[in-house]
Write a protein that holds these residues in place. Structure first.
Motif, short mmCIF file in Angstrom:
data_model
loop_
_atom_site.label_atom_id
_atom_site.label_comp_id
_atom_site.label_asym_id
_atom_site.label_seq_id
_atom_site.Cartn_x
_atom_site.Cartn_y
_atom_site.Cartn_z
N ARG A 147 0.81 -1.21 0.00
CA ARG A 147 0.00 0.00 0.00
C ARG A 147 0.85 1.27 0.00
N LEU A 148 2.01 1.25 0.68
CA LEU A 148 2.81 2.45 0.81
C LEU A 148 3.64 2.74 -0.43
N ASN A 198 2.85 6.12 -1.90
CA ASN A 198 1.46 6.46 -1.60
C ASN A 198 1.30 6.77 -0.11
N PRO A 199 1.56 8.00 0.32
CA PRO A 199 1.47 8.33 1.74
C PRO A 199 0.06 8.27 2.28
#
Length: 758
Positions: A266-267, A306-307
Motif C-alpha cells: 500500500r505504501l 502512496n502516503p
C-alpha cells in the motif's frame, strides 16, 4: 357468420398472445456512479450463464426482455469501476426494476486523460488498450494507431510510422506519453517520431481526442494522442508479479522478448521492464524484398509512493536504443538512436469540498540520433553522416475545483525544445572529390512555450457543456545560424502570442439518441523544422527545404457534429467535421537558391498560405446484441485542399471501410476475429508535391486470442491473409526509383504472454 368466425379467431389469437407475453419476465433498471449519482453510459449488463444482456443508454437505463421465470445473476461492468452483481428472482410475467450503483476503483492514475461516463465529457474521444494490444502483437505503435477510425500513418520503412489524424500530422498533433511527457524527434526526416519511443509491450492503452478541442493538454491543432504506459499494480501487502512476453512474425523473421515485473504494497509500488525486438527485411505480396529491418532494446521503470489513499508521488525512467533501422524511402538510414525520459508526478485527490484534485508533473527527455547513407546508392558519390541531438524539458500543473454541480480546471504547462547537430559530407567523385563539408542542421535552435489554460464543465437543463481556453507565449531563436541561412532574413528570432478557445454541448434527445456539437478556434506555432531547417530534403517531394522564422501560427477554426444512438442491436456513432485552417503552413519553390544535396530538384521554403480546408466524416457501428458474437463497421473519409489554388493537400488518406467480426468460444476464452479493410482509389492528389494516384485494395487479417490457460495468454494469426501486393497512399516513395514502399505480404505471427507470480 364468416366475419364472426374470423373475429373470434382474432380474439383468441390476441388473448393467447397476451397470455404468452405475460409468461415472459423483464429485468430493467439504471446504472449510476455511486458517489456523484450520474448515469453511466454504455455500461455492460449481462445475465450470467446466458447470452442475454444490454448496454445502458444515455440515461443509464437498460432492459432485458422475454425472460423465463427463475433466478438470475445480473452482472454490471464499466471501465474504471468495480464490477457489481445482483441476484434477481423473477416470477411468471414479473417486471423487476433495479438501481445499481458502481464504485470507482480506488487506484487513480497520473497517466490517463480520457474519462468515460463523466458529466459534460463531450470530447470526440476513444481508447484502445488491454488485450486489444497484446493480441495483435504490433511491431510499431505508429502502425497500431491505424486501428482508430480516420487515423493513418506516414510510412518510410518498417518501423517508426508517423500518425496522421484526419489528414493532420507531425506537430499539428499533440502526441504525448503518460499525460504530458513530450519527446522531440532529433532526426530532421522524422526517423524517430514520438511514437517510436514507446514499445507496444510497455503500453497499457492509447487514448485519442480528435479535433482541436481538448486545450487542457497543450497547444492542439488536430488532436491529442496519449500513450499510457503500464502502471504498477496496487497490493494490500507486499507482493510481486509479472509477465514474460515472447513472439515471432514469419515474414520479417521478427523476434520479440519482454519481461515486466510489478510489485509493492500500500505504501509503495513499482513496475520495471526490459525487452528487445529484432526484425529483418520483409517480402511484399509479389515476393520482392523490402529493406526494412530494425533492432530495438529498451528498459523502463515506474516507482510510486502512496502516503495516503488520496496522494501519490511517482518517478518514471525510460531508455530506448534503436540500431540499424532501415528506411527504403529515404536517402539515409538510422544507424543508432538513443533516447532517455525522466519524469516525476504528484497527484492529490478529494482534498476538500472545493478542491477535487491537484496534478503536478515535471519531465526531461533527450534523443541522440545518428544516420548515414552507407547502404544507399548515393554512397558511391558521397559519404554522408548526420549526428544530431534533441533536449526537451517541461512541466505541468493543474487544479480541479468543484463549484456546485460544475467542475473547473485551471493550470499551466511549459516546454522548451533545443536541437543541435551537424551533417558531414565527404565527396568521393567529381571535381569536389576528397573535400569534406560540415553543415549545421538545426543551427543550435530552440523553442520555448508557456501556456495557461482553463476548462469549465457544467450541466444546464439536461445539456452538458464544456468551455475551454488557453493562452500561449511561444518564443524561438537560432543561437549559431549558418551564414547562408541568416543572410536570408532580417531576424531569426520570433515570438507568438496565441489565444485558443473551444466549446462543446451535448444533449440526450431521447434515451437512445445523443447529439453533440463541438466548436473551436485553436492555434499552433511553427516547429523548429518549419523555422530553422537548413537545406535538407525532409519533405514528401525531392527538394531541399529551408525554414522560415517569419512564419505565423496556424489557426484551426473547426466544428464537429456528432450523433450517438442505440439502434439495430448496437451503438451507432456518426461524426461530420469541417476545418478552416488559416495561415496553413506549406512550402514554395525558391528558384533563386541553389540546393546543397545531389539529385534534388531545387529548394523549397516553408511559407503560410492564406487558408486550407478539410472536411470529412466517420460512421461507426458496434453490435451489442450478443455477448458471444458480434461485429463492428467503420467508414471514414477526409478531403482537404488549398483554399487559394483549390489543389488537394498532400498526404491525405482515401476513403476506407473497415469491419471486424468475432466470436467468443468457451465463455470468451478463445476468440477468433476477422478484419476486412476496403480502401478506395486515391485520385485527388497534390501534383505540386509529386503525389501520384494510388490504387485501392482489400486486405484481410485474422487473429485468434486464447485466454484458456491460467498462466499464459496466446495470440496467433495472419496478416494479409490473401497475400495482397499493395501499398498505402501515405507510404513514401523510394527517392532514386519513384517506386512506393510496398506493404508486407502474408505474415504469420504468434505471441505468448506468460504470467509470473499470479
Amino acid at each position: 357468420m364468416r366475419i364472426k368466425f374470423l373475429a373470434l379467431i382474432a380474439l383468441i389469437f390476441t388473448i393467447s398472445q397476451s397470455y404468452f407475453a405475460q409468461e415472459k419476465g423483464l429485468i430493467r433498471g439504471f446504472v449510476y456512479d455511486s458517489k456523484a449519482k450520474y448515469p453511466l453510459v454504455n455500461a455492460n449488463v449481462w445475465l450470467e450463464g446466458t447470452n442475454r444482456g444490454d448496454v445502458t443508454d444515455f440515461k443509464g437505463y437498460f432492459e432485458i426482455k422475454n425472460l423465463e421465470p427463475g433466478n438470475y445473476t445480473v452482472s454490471v461492468s464499466y471501465v474504471g469501476y468495480k464490477r457489481a452483481k445482483e441476484v434477481v428472482s423473477l416470477g411468471l410475467g414479473e417486471v423487476k426494476t433495479l438501481e445499481i450503483y458502481l464504485e470507482e476503483l480506488p487506484y487513480f492514475s497520473v497517466e490517463e486523460i480520457v474519462v468515460f461516463g463523466k458529466p459534460a465529457e463531450v470530447y470526440n474521444q476513444a481508447e484502445i488498450g488491454g488485450r486489444e494490444i497484446t493480441k495483435k502483437a504490433p511491431r510499431d505503435l505508429g502502425e497500431f494507431v491505424k486501428n482508430f477510425s480516420n487515423v493513418s500513418a506516414v510510412k518510410k520503412g518498417g518501423y517508426a510510422l508517423d500518425p496522421v489524424v484526419r489528414g493532420l500530422k507531425f506537430d499539428q498533433l499533440n502526441v504525448q506519453i503518460d499525460n504530458g511527457i513530450k519527446i522531440e524527434p532529433a532526426c530532421p526526416i522524422r526517423m524517430d517520431p514520438p511514437a517510436s519511443h514507446v514499445q507496444a509491450e510497455d503500453l497499457e492503452k492509447v487514448e485519442i481526442l480528435k479535433g482541436p478541442y481538448a486545450l487542457r493538454y497543450g497547444p492542439n491543432l488536430g488532436g491529442v494522442l496519449n500513450f499510457v504506459l503500464i502502471k504498477p499494480k496496487r497490493f494490500d501487502k507486499f507482493s510481486v508479479g509479472g509477465k514474460l512476453e515472447t513472439g515471432y512474425e514469419s515474414n520479417w523473421n521478427g523476434k520479440v522478448a519482454k519481461l515486466t515485473l510489478s510489485g509493492g504494497q500500500r505504501l509503495f509500488d513499482f513496475a520495471v521492464s526490459g525487452g528487445m525486438k529484432d526484425y529483418g527485411n520483409y517480402k511484399d505480396g509479389s515476393g520482392n524484398q523490402v529493406q526494412a529491418g530494425f533492432n530495438i532494446k529498451d528498459w523502463s521503470g515506474k516507482f510510486g509512493f502512496n502516503p495516503g489513499d488520496n496522494h501519490r508521488l511517482q518517478v518514471s525512467v525510460r531508455g530506448i536504443y534503436a540500431r540499424n533501422v532501415f528506411f527504403p524511402a529515404l536517402l539515409m538510414d538510422e544507424r543508432r538512436s538513443d533516447s532517455r525520459i525522466i519524469s516525476a508526478d504528484y497527484v492529490s485527490k478529494n482534498l476538500s469540498s472545493l478542491i477535487n484534485a491537484i496534478n503536478l508533473k515535471a519531465y526531461y527527455s533527450k534523443v541522440h540520433h545518428i544516420m548515414d547513407n552507407e547502404f544507399k546508392p548515393t554512397r558511391m558519390m558521397v559519404e554522408a553522416v548526420t549526428d544530431v541531438n534533441t533536449l526537451t524539458q517541461g512541466a505541468r500543473a493543474e487544479v480541479g475545483l468543484i463549484l456546485g454541480k460544475s467542475v473547473v480546471y485551471l493550470g499551466f504547462d511549459y516546454s522548451k525544445v533545443e536541437k543541435d547537430g551537424f551533417r558531414t559530407r565527404k565527396m568521393l567523385t567529381g571535381p569536389m572529390a576528397g573535400k569534406t563539408f560540415k553543415d549545421t542542421v538545426w543551427q543550435n535552435s530552440y523553442i520555448s512555450n508557456l501556456g495557461v489554460f482553463s476548462e469549465y464543465r457544467t450541466g444546464v437543463y439536461d445539456f452538458n457543456l464544456i468551455f475551454s481556453a488557453r493562452y500561449d507565449l511561444n518564443y524561438a531563436d537560432a543561437r549559431t545560424p549558418a551564414s547562408s541561412f541568416a543572410g536570408l532574413f532580417s531576424s531569426l528570432s520570433s515570438k507568438h502570442y496565441s489565444f485558443s478557445v473551444s466549446a462543446g454541448i451535448d444533449k440526450a434527445v431521447t434515451s437512445n439518441v445523443k447529439l453533440s456539437v463541438l466548436l473551436a478556434s485553436s492555434k499552433r506555432s511553427p516547429n523548429i523544422s518549419e523555422r530553422y531547417i537548413n537545406f535538407l530534403p525532409i519533405g514528401l517531394d525531392n527538394y531541399d527545404y529551408i525554414g522560415n522564422p517569419l512564419l505565423k501560427p496556424e489557426t484551426n477554426n473547426s466544428i464537429d457534429l456528432i450523433l450517438n444512438s442505440k439502434m439495430l442491436g448496437g451503438v451507432v456513432k456518426g461524426d461530420v467535421f469541417y476545418y478552416y485552417v488559416k495561415n496553413f503552413i506549406s512550402a514554395k519553390v525558391r528558384p533563386d537558391l541553389m540546393p546543397k544535396n545531389m539529385g534534388v530538384l531545387g529548394v523549397k521554403q516553408f511559407i503560410n498560405i492564406e487558408s486550407a480546408r478539410l472536411w470529412g466524416f466517420e460512421i461507426g457501428y458496434t453490435s451489442t446484441f450478443s455477448r458471444d458474437y458480434g461485429f463492428s463497421l467503420n467508414i471514414f473519409r477526409t478531403k482537404a485542399w488549398n483554399a487559394v489554388t483549390d489543389e488537394p493537400l498532400p498526404e491525405i488518406p482515401p476513403l476506407e471501410a473497415r469491419t471486424t467480426i468475432y466470436y467468443n468460444l468457451f465463455g470468451g476464452k478463445v476468440v477468433p476475429e476477422l478484419t476486412v479493410r476496403a480502401v478506395a482509389r486515391k485520385s485527388d492528389v497534390s501534383t505540386s508535391y509529386g503525389e501520384t494516384q494510388t490504387p485501392g485494395f482489400v486486405l484481410v487479417n485474422f487473429v485468434m486470442s486464447i485466454d484458456y490457460f491460467k498462466f499464459v495468454d496466446i495470440s496467433l494469426g495472419v496478416n494479409n491473409l490473401l497475400n495482397k501486393t499493395y501499398y498505402e497512399h501515405l507510404n513514401r516513395r523510394i527517392r532514386t526509383t519513384g517506386v512506393p514502399v510496398y506493404e508486407p505480404g502474408r505474415s504469420f505471427f504468434v505471441n505468448l504472454a506468460i504470467k509470473l507470480g499470479e
